[in-house]
Enzyme design. Structure first.
Site, short mmCIF file in Angstrom:
data_model
loop_
_atom_site.label_atom_id
_atom_site.label_comp_id
_atom_site.label_asym_id
_atom_site.label_seq_id
_atom_site.Cartn_x
_atom_site.Cartn_y
_atom_site.Cartn_z
N ASP A 116 0.60 -1.27 0.01
CA ASP A 116 0.21 -0.07 -0.02
C ASP A 116 0.86 1.30 -0.05
O ASP A 116 1.95 1.53 0.85
CB ASP A 116 -0.98 0.18 1.24
CG ASP A 116 -1.58 -1.06 1.94
OD1 ASP A 116 -1.37 -2.06 0.90
OD2 ASP A 116 -2.24 -1.01 2.82
N GLU A 142 -10.34 -2.76 4.30
CA GLU A 142 -9.29 -2.18 4.56
C GLU A 142 -9.18 -0.96 4.09
O GLU A 142 -9.62 -0.33 3.20
CB GLU A 142 -7.90 -3.11 4.06
CG GLU A 142 -7.90 -4.55 4.62
CD GLU A 142 -6.80 -5.37 4.27
OE1 GLU A 142 -6.07 -5.87 5.22
OE2 GLU A 142 -6.47 -5.74 2.90
C1 FRU Z 1 -3.78 -3.60 2.80
C2 FRU Z 1 -3.12 -4.40 4.05
C3 FRU Z 1 -3.56 -3.22 5.21
C4 FRU Z 1 -2.42 -3.26 6.22
C5 FRU Z 1 -1.10 -3.65 5.32
C6 FRU Z 1 -0.16 -4.49 5.70
O1 FRU Z 1 -3.21 -4.08 1.65
O2 FRU Z 1 -3.49 -5.33 4.55
O3 FRU Z 1 -4.73 -3.54 5.83
O4 FRU Z 1 -2.09 -2.12 7.01
O5 FRU Z 1 -1.71 -4.08 4.09
O6 FRU Z 1 1.07 -4.47 4.94
#
Ligand code: FRU
Length: 497
Positions: free
Chosen positions: A43, A219
């Site tokens: 992300d 998320e």
């Molecule tokens: C989304 C996610 C988030 C988390 C991060 C961990 O892709 O699963 O919810 O904070 O990636 O790398």
């Protein structure tokens, strides 16, 4: 002697196509999309504009090419086109990984982190993740424009004792002079809204969801104000989030405590209808006249760890400028790549019109280009563009007039067998109406990424594909009857690296 030279040349070529190709020219490496130099990325985090720089932080594994040891990587740009890599910003610490979150500029020093006149704290708000145990919200600050970071010594600042509670997205809500956080309870499919005077003490003010797509866990929420297209002074609020492994958005109003969805009904609205767009968030602290800009992660959790790229893994989307518009009584988000991307366009290699029946290969081939095309859609016809072509290989972006859908199909494109989930997610469709009988496509193709913006940007599709260097042909096609392409312009894109 000649034989030796030839052998040597062959060896060098083989090397160039293998892992030791010149840096940033490895097989599949995007040339105008952001990628980390090496290792795993997911992300985008902490997108923020500060003192003439756009900061891009990102979920990063400093130790390898698969997900793990999550920390914040960092890059800056002056124009959203060219990026400069900076050292790791926030490393994991002991058992606590640094999960996704956001970054703000604390211009009024509400945190008290600034200790000298003239110092402006940048504050990162992220999830501290202890594997299998807990997730809580933490802060870290920088007093040197993001170059070095200090974790707050009284972390966490928000802890519910929950195992899944993550991805805080914070911005300054000027009308009530306070910070607002959106953060998810993933399994409950809920976004919670909190307020704070100082980024340290947080009060729950509201909740949203479940709503829309609830099939995957929720998320990465992001809440922002968006101008209404062609109505100066008018704006709406957009709540965007990621029901795994895709995204959705809601358009409505925010009163400082909770969000109200103005698109009622069960329809799901997605910022991207392709397989590879996730966890997009918007920049904080943009100058007032700047339209909101988002960046998303170009990958899909169903196969993300196995894509055949090395020494890096994953790319970011092009930065997209956002507006909203009411179309057929529904609020729709419109997206366009930021204008400044145009600085990468080389001279057109193809420009003109075409009347096409069947498949018409173009004289130009390549894996790094921008295409604008517009065509009149005859009924019962499928028409569009094939690319990444060679023998029986190709990817296809087309419009099916009978079904009024835009589709992307990578079934026959490039490498497929690195993960079985990839081949199962090869065709994506979405409803699209012609405007005055015409379909307009803006396609940006970058080796292993294609982004398609349709009509005014009301529909976007992003997909990865992994064709080899010789799978680079381009063709127009029209199946069913004849299609008039009244505009086709193809321009190679320069590399940003
Ligand atoms: C989304 C996610 C988030 C988390 C991060 C961990 O892709 O699963 O919810 O904070 O990636 O790398």
């Amino acid at each position: 002697m000649r034989l030796y030279i030839l052998l040597f040349a062959v060896l060098i070529l083989q090397k160039a196509n293998a892992q030791n190709a010149p840096f940033y020219q490895e097989t599949f490496r995007p040339q105008f999309h952001f990628t980390p130099p090496i290792h795993w990325m997911n992300d985008p985090n902490g997108l923020v504009y500060h003192k003439g720089e756009y900061h891009l932080f990102y979920q990063f594994n400093p130790f390898g090419n698969r997900w793990g040891h999550m920390s914040w990587g960092h890059a800056v740009s002056k124009d959203l086109v060219y990026w400069q890599h900076l050292p790791l910003a926030i490393p994991e610490e002991k058992d606590t990984m640094i999960f996704s979150g956001s970054c703000v500029v604390d211009a009024q020093n509400t945190t008290g982190f600034a200790t000298k006149p003239g110092e402006v704290p940048m504050v990162a708000i992220y999830t501290g993740h202890i594997e299998g145990k807990s997730q809580s919200q933490h802060i870290a600050y920088s007093l040197d424009d993001g170059r070095t970071w200090t974790k707050y010594n009284a972390n966490p600042v928000l802890d519910l004792g929950k195992k899944d509670f993550r991805d805080p997205s914070v911005f300054w809500y000027a009308p009530q002079k306070k910070w607002v956080m959106s953060v998810v309870w993933p399994f409950e499919r809920q976004v919670k809204f909190y307020s704070s005077p100082n980024l340290k003490d947080w009060q729950l003010t509201g909740s949203f969801g479940p709503a829309g797509d609830t099939s995957g866990i929720w998320e990465c929420p992001t809440l922002f104000e968006v101008p209404v297209k062609d109505q100066p002074g008018k704006s709406k609020w957009v709540l965007m989030l990621s029901p795994a492994p895709y995204m959705q958005y809601f358009v409505g109003e925010f009163d400082g405590t909770a969000f109200r969805n103005d698109n009622t009904g069960t329809k799901v609205y997605r910022p991207d209808y392709g397989p590879d767009y996730y966890a997009a968030i918007v920049f904080n602290n943009l100058p007032a006249a700047h339209k909101p800009v988002s960046i998303g992660w170009v990958n899909n959790w169903n196969y993300a760890n196995d894509i055949p790229t090395t020494p890096w893994k994953s790319a970011m989307s092009l930065p997209r400028e956002l507006t909203v518009k009411k179309m057929n009584n529904e609020w729709t988000m419109l997206q366009e790549p930021v204008d400044r991307i145009e600085s990468l366009l080389a001279k057109p290699v193809y420009s003109g019109k075409a009347v096409v029946t069947g498949t018409k290969p173009l004289s130009y081939s390549g894996q790094q280009w921008d295409m604008e095309c517009e065509f009149t859609v005859a009924s019962l016809t499928k028409a569009g563009v094939k690319f990444a072509m060679a023998k029986d290989k190709y990817a296809e972006i087309g419009y099916d007039a009978a079904r009024k859908i835009l589709y992307i199909d990578r079934t026959k494109a490039g490498e497929q067998d690195f993960n079985p989930a990839f081949a199962k997610q090869n065709r994506y469709e979405t409803a699209l109406n012609p405007i005055n009988g015409k379909i307009r496509l803006h396609i940006l193709y970058d080796n292993s990424i294609v982004e398609v913006y349709a009509n005014e940007g009301e529909t976007v599709m992003t997909a990865q594909l992994f064709p080899h260097w010789n799978e680079s042909g381009i063709a127009l096609f029209s199946d069913g009857s004849t299609t008039s392409f009244n505009k086709i312009i193809i321009r190679p894109m320069r590399s940003i690296w």
